[in-house]
Design a protein around this motif. Structure first.
Motif, PDB file in Angstrom:
ATOM      1  N   ASP A 182       7.124 -77.262 -29.814  1.00  8.35           N
ATOM      2  CA  ASP A 182       5.725 -77.844 -29.759  1.00  8.35           C
ATOM      3  C   ASP A 182       4.525 -77.024 -30.773  1.00  8.35           C
ATOM      4  O   ASP A 182       3.426 -77.415 -30.553  1.00  8.35           O
ATOM      5  CB  ASP A 182       5.256 -77.678 -28.304  1.00  8.35           C
ATOM      6  N   TYR A 183       5.188 -76.522 -31.774  1.00  5.32           N
ATOM      7  CA  TYR A 183       4.227 -75.857 -32.856  1.00  5.32           C
ATOM      8  C   TYR A 183       3.758 -76.998 -33.710  1.00  5.32           C
ATOM      9  O   TYR A 183       4.560 -78.034 -34.111  1.00  5.32           O
ATOM     10  CB  TYR A 183       4.918 -74.701 -33.632  1.00  5.32           C
ATOM     11  N   SER A 184       2.464 -76.913 -33.923  1.00  2.00           N
ATOM     12  CA  SER A 184       1.925 -77.879 -34.811  1.00  2.00           C
ATOM     13  C   SER A 184       1.450 -77.269 -36.010  1.00  2.00           C
ATOM     14  O   SER A 184       0.485 -76.684 -36.038  1.00  2.00           O
ATOM     15  CB  SER A 184       0.457 -78.505 -34.153  1.00  2.00           C
ATOM     16  N   TRP A 185       2.087 -77.597 -37.163  1.00  2.00           N
ATOM     17  CA  TRP A 185       1.595 -77.012 -38.561  1.00  2.00           C
ATOM     18  C   TRP A 185       0.280 -77.726 -38.903  1.00  2.00           C
ATOM     19  O   TRP A 185      -0.530 -76.959 -39.281  1.00  2.00           O
ATOM     20  CB  TRP A 185       2.509 -77.517 -39.255  1.00  2.00           C
ATOM     21  N   PRO A 186       0.032 -79.089 -38.467  1.00  2.00           N
ATOM     22  CA  PRO A 186      -1.241 -79.527 -39.110  1.00  2.00           C
ATOM     23  C   PRO A 186      -2.485 -78.761 -38.181  1.00  2.00           C
ATOM     24  O   PRO A 186      -3.487 -78.545 -38.895  1.00  2.00           O
ATOM     25  CB  PRO A 186      -1.116 -81.011 -38.505  1.00  2.00           C
ATOM     26  N   ASP A 187      -2.361 -78.481 -37.081  1.00  6.12           N
ATOM     27  CA  ASP A 187      -3.236 -78.021 -36.333  1.00  6.12           C
ATOM     28  C   ASP A 187      -3.620 -76.345 -36.700  1.00  6.12           C
ATOM     29  O   ASP A 187      -4.786 -75.939 -37.175  1.00  6.12           O
ATOM     30  CB  ASP A 187      -2.928 -77.711 -34.869  1.00  6.12           C
ATOM     31  N   ALA A 188      -2.558 -75.737 -37.030  1.00  9.40           N
ATOM     32  CA  ALA A 188      -2.287 -74.487 -37.533  1.00  9.40           C
ATOM     33  C   ALA A 188      -3.503 -74.488 -38.850  1.00  9.40           C
ATOM     34  O   ALA A 188      -3.931 -73.623 -39.261  1.00  9.40           O
ATOM     35  CB  ALA A 188      -1.139 -73.727 -37.830  1.00  9.40           C
ATOM     36  N   ILE A 189      -2.903 -75.379 -39.940  1.00 14.75           N
ATOM     37  CA  ILE A 189      -3.295 -75.422 -41.159  1.00 14.75           C
ATOM     38  C   ILE A 189      -4.811 -75.780 -41.173  1.00 14.75           C
ATOM     39  O   ILE A 189      -5.474 -75.148 -41.846  1.00 14.75           O
ATOM     40  CB  ILE A 189      -2.461 -76.259 -42.087  1.00 14.75           C
ATOM     41  N   ARG A 190      -5.271 -76.711 -40.355  1.00 18.47           N
ATOM     42  CA  ARG A 190      -6.451 -77.162 -40.114  1.00 18.47           C
ATOM     43  C   ARG A 190      -7.505 -76.025 -39.840  1.00 18.47           C
ATOM     44  O   ARG A 190      -8.757 -75.753 -40.148  1.00 18.47           O
ATOM     45  CB  ARG A 190      -6.787 -78.514 -39.537  1.00 18.47           C
ATOM     46  N   ALA A 191      -6.747 -75.168 -38.813  1.00 16.62           N
ATOM     47  CA  ALA A 191      -7.521 -73.888 -38.391  1.00 16.62           C
ATOM     48  C   ALA A 191      -7.918 -72.907 -39.216  1.00 16.62           C
ATOM     49  O   ALA A 191      -8.951 -72.498 -39.286  1.00 16.62           O
ATOM     50  CB  ALA A 191      -6.939 -73.476 -37.168  1.00 16.62           C
ATOM     51  N   ARG A 192      -7.082 -73.114 -40.381  1.00 14.86           N
ATOM     52  CA  ARG A 192      -7.252 -71.738 -41.416  1.00 14.86           C
ATOM     53  C   ARG A 192      -7.892 -72.484 -42.649  1.00 14.86           C
ATOM     54  O   ARG A 192      -8.777 -71.947 -43.227  1.00 14.86           O
ATOM     55  CB  ARG A 192      -5.864 -71.369 -41.799  1.00 14.86           C
ATOM     56  N   PHE A 193      -7.771 -73.709 -42.991  1.00 13.11           N
ATOM     57  CA  PHE A 193      -8.015 -74.095 -44.395  1.00 13.11           C
ATOM     58  C   PHE A 193      -9.084 -75.288 -44.198  1.00 13.11           C
ATOM     59  O   PHE A 193      -9.445 -76.129 -45.096  1.00 13.11           O
ATOM     60  CB  PHE A 193      -6.943 -74.864 -45.003  1.00 13.11           C
ATOM     61  N   GLY A 194      -9.688 -75.705 -43.009  1.00  9.65           N
ATOM     62  CA  GLY A 194     -10.753 -76.668 -42.638  1.00  9.65           C
ATOM     63  C   GLY A 194      -9.946 -78.127 -42.648  1.00  9.65           C
ATOM     64  O   GLY A 194      -8.614 -78.139 -42.356  1.00  9.65           O
ATOM     65  N   ASP A 195     -10.668 -79.137 -42.793  1.00 10.15           N
ATOM     66  CA  ASP A 195     -10.331 -80.519 -42.720  1.00 10.15           C
ATOM     67  C   ASP A 195      -9.515 -81.112 -43.791  1.00 10.15           C
ATOM     68  O   ASP A 195      -9.874 -81.839 -44.692  1.00 10.15           O
ATOM     69  CB  ASP A 195     -11.610 -81.279 -42.594  1.00 10.15           C
ATOM     70  N   VAL A 196      -8.589 -80.334 -44.160  1.00 10.42           N
ATOM     71  CA  VAL A 196      -7.231 -80.809 -45.297  1.00 10.42           C
ATOM     72  C   VAL A 196      -6.563 -81.745 -44.781  1.00 10.42           C
ATOM     73  O   VAL A 196      -5.936 -81.975 -43.573  1.00 10.42           O
ATOM     74  CB  VAL A 196      -6.817 -79.633 -45.826  1.00 10.42           C
ATOM     75  N   LYS A 197      -5.919 -82.799 -45.680  1.00 15.76           N
ATOM     76  CA  LYS A 197      -4.788 -83.623 -45.283  1.00 15.76           C
ATOM     77  C   LYS A 197      -3.654 -82.758 -45.271  1.00 15.76           C
ATOM     78  O   LYS A 197      -3.382 -82.041 -46.195  1.00 15.76           O
ATOM     79  CB  LYS A 197      -4.615 -84.497 -46.600  1.00 15.76           C
ATOM     80  N   VAL A 198      -2.938 -83.068 -44.326  1.00 14.62           N
ATOM     81  CA  VAL A 198      -1.575 -82.562 -43.842  1.00 14.62           C
ATOM     82  C   VAL A 198      -0.473 -83.563 -43.782  1.00 14.62           C
ATOM     83  O   VAL A 198      -0.759 -84.364 -42.842  1.00 14.62           O
ATOM     84  CB  VAL A 198      -1.554 -81.618 -42.741  1.00 14.62           C
ATOM     85  N   VAL A 199       0.584 -83.320 -44.090  1.00 18.68           N
ATOM     86  CA  VAL A 199       1.860 -84.321 -44.066  1.00 18.68           C
ATOM     87  C   VAL A 199       2.979 -83.446 -43.634  1.00 18.68           C
ATOM     88  O   VAL A 199       3.484 -82.337 -44.276  1.00 18.68           O
ATOM     89  CB  VAL A 199       2.246 -85.208 -44.974  1.00 18.68           C
ATOM     90  N   ILE A 200       3.465 -83.838 -42.684  1.00 20.72           N
ATOM     91  CA  ILE A 200       4.913 -82.934 -42.193  1.00 20.72           C
ATOM     92  C   ILE A 200       6.019 -84.034 -41.896  1.00 20.72           C
ATOM     93  O   ILE A 200       5.985 -85.168 -41.821  1.00 20.72           O
ATOM     94  CB  ILE A 200       4.716 -82.411 -40.709  1.00 20.72           C
ATOM     95  N   ASP A 201       7.233 -83.546 -42.557  1.00 21.42           N
ATOM     96  CA  ASP A 201       8.152 -84.241 -42.349  1.00 21.42           C
ATOM     97  C   ASP A 201       9.636 -83.355 -42.486  1.00 21.42           C
ATOM     98  O   ASP A 201       9.221 -82.107 -42.468  1.00 21.42           O
ATOM     99  CB  ASP A 201       8.540 -85.286 -43.515  1.00 21.42           C
ATOM    100  N   THR A 202      10.732 -83.804 -42.255  1.00 22.33           N
ATOM    101  CA  THR A 202      11.840 -82.830 -42.141  1.00 22.33           C
ATOM    102  C   THR A 202      12.109 -82.265 -43.692  1.00 22.33           C
ATOM    103  O   THR A 202      11.859 -82.823 -44.593  1.00 22.33           O
ATOM    104  CB  THR A 202      13.243 -83.583 -41.787  1.00 22.33           C
ATOM    105  N   ASP A 203      12.775 -81.149 -43.283  1.00 23.73           N
ATOM    106  CA  ASP A 203      13.221 -80.659 -44.825  1.00 23.73           C
ATOM    107  C   ASP A 203      14.118 -81.374 -45.602  1.00 23.73           C
ATOM    108  O   ASP A 203      13.973 -81.440 -46.782  1.00 23.73           O
ATOM    109  CB  ASP A 203      13.585 -79.053 -44.716  1.00 23.73           C
ATOM    110  N   THR A 204      14.861 -82.007 -44.933  1.00 21.12           N
ATOM    111  CA  THR A 204      16.005 -83.050 -45.757  1.00 21.12           C
ATOM    112  C   THR A 204      15.262 -84.041 -46.209  1.00 21.12           C
ATOM    113  O   THR A 204      15.803 -84.385 -47.236  1.00 21.12           O
ATOM    114  CB  THR A 204      17.115 -83.257 -44.680  1.00 21.12           C
ATOM    115  N   ASN A 205      14.429 -84.713 -45.482  1.00 20.97           N
ATOM    116  CA  ASN A 205      13.585 -85.935 -45.795  1.00 20.97           C
ATOM    117  C   ASN A 205      12.857 -85.674 -47.238  1.00 20.97           C
ATOM    118  O   ASN A 205      12.686 -86.247 -48.310  1.00 20.97           O
ATOM    119  CB  ASN A 205      12.586 -86.431 -44.688  1.00 20.97           C
TER     120      ASN A 205
END
Ligand code: ZN
Length: 300
Positions: free
Chosen positions: A90-113
């Motif tokens: 349930d970890y959210s990379w987008p939430d963690a990134i925005r908490a640190r860097f503000g309202d930046v666009k974040v895209v997440i996908d699998t490493d293989t994709n």
């Protein structure tokens, strides 16, 4: 000409997490990467974010792309509650990134994709309408790309959890906690280690275990050819660095295909059909860059 957007790229692997920043894929390939052991999400991301902040020297990120181990729940943009890495459930990379860097666009996908996308855009599978990227390492994963876009569907494909027939008298039970002897359970790096009781040491390139490995991977490739009809299959991941393995896979794949499929494509040019990544070990981190670049250049 306006300056290209600054992109942060993160590759979240099971054993190590890598990041880089840059304005082009070549810059990501050639520049210094920051690599940390994947521990808890909080400790891992804090070190990654500190480095990215220092490295950016005050420049603002236009977007950050995260190519990570999965499974991923795309509805919530979180790692799935079923990921075997329990600390990351349930970890959210987008939430963690925005908490640190503000309202930046974040895209997440699998490493293989991510790796599949980077090989399509700048690597081996350029120009293929349908292509497959497989990674064989700590786990086995795969991406099916149509016109360069990885398909997601219900969640995302899990090529490593397909079943393949047993080779002759192989009785190794397999190590997948969910399926036992699925492809990942039989042919991933940890499966090779347990099968041959290496105690963590790599098999020598001349070990007979590579013959068996090439047979299982050839069976998987044959399934993929039959189901997806890709124009090219790219094989990445740490296991594929073993000397001579790709040639063994070519031999076994040609045998398994049985001459049924287009001879010109598969029998005569197997070495141009099942290939190693052109971006070599950089496919994953450049995949993170590609995800971020798309977010930065897409009008919301
Ligand atoms: Zn499995």
């Amino acid at each position: 000409m306006p300056e290209r957007p600054l992109i942060g790229a993160i590759e979240g692997g099971g054993t190590k997490t890598i990041c880089a920043i840059g304005r082009s894929w070549e810059e990501i390939r050639d520049s210094e990467k920051f690599i940390v052991r994947t521990s808890s999400p909080e400790a891992t991301s804090a070190r990654i974010f500190d480095w990215m902040r220092d490295r950016s020297s005050g420049s603002v990120f236009s977007a950050i792309g995260v190519a990570t181990f999965g499974p991923i729940d795309f509805a919530t943009q979180r790692l799935s509650s079923t990921t075997p890495k329990t600390a990351w459930r349930d970890y959210s990379w987008p939430d963690a990134i925005r908490a640190r860097f503000g309202d930046v666009k974040v895209v997440i996908d699998t490493d293989t994709n991510g790796a599949g996308v980077s090989e399509y855009r700048w690597g081996a599978s350029q120009g293929c309408q349908v292509s497959v990227y497989l990674t064989i390492g700590t786990g086995i994963g795969g991406a099916l790309l149509v016109d360069g876009d990885p398909i997601h569907g219900m969640q995302h494909p899990e090529f490593g959890h397909m079943f393949v027939p047993r080779v002759s008298d192989d009785s190794f039970p397999g190590i997948c906690p969910s399926h036992g002897d699925c492809l990942e359970g039989l042919a991933s790096g940890p499966a090779i280690g347990q099968r041959w009781k290496t105690g963590g040491a790599p098999l020598s390139p001349t070990h007979p275990g590579w013959e068996l490995e090439s047979k299982y991977l050839a069976l998987a490739i044959t399934n993929i050819v039959a189901v997806c009809s890709p124009e090219m299959i790219v094989l990445g991941g740490g296991i594929m660095l073993v000397d001579g393995l790709i040639e063994k896979i070519h031999f076994e794949t040609k045998r398994q295909l049985g001459g049924y499929f287009s001879p010109g494509e598969f029998d005569l040019n197997i070495s141009n059909y099942v290939v190693l990544p052109r971006l070599e070990s950089h496919s994953g981190i450049i995949g993170g860059f590609a995800l971020g670049l798309d977010a930065a250049t897409t009008v919301a």
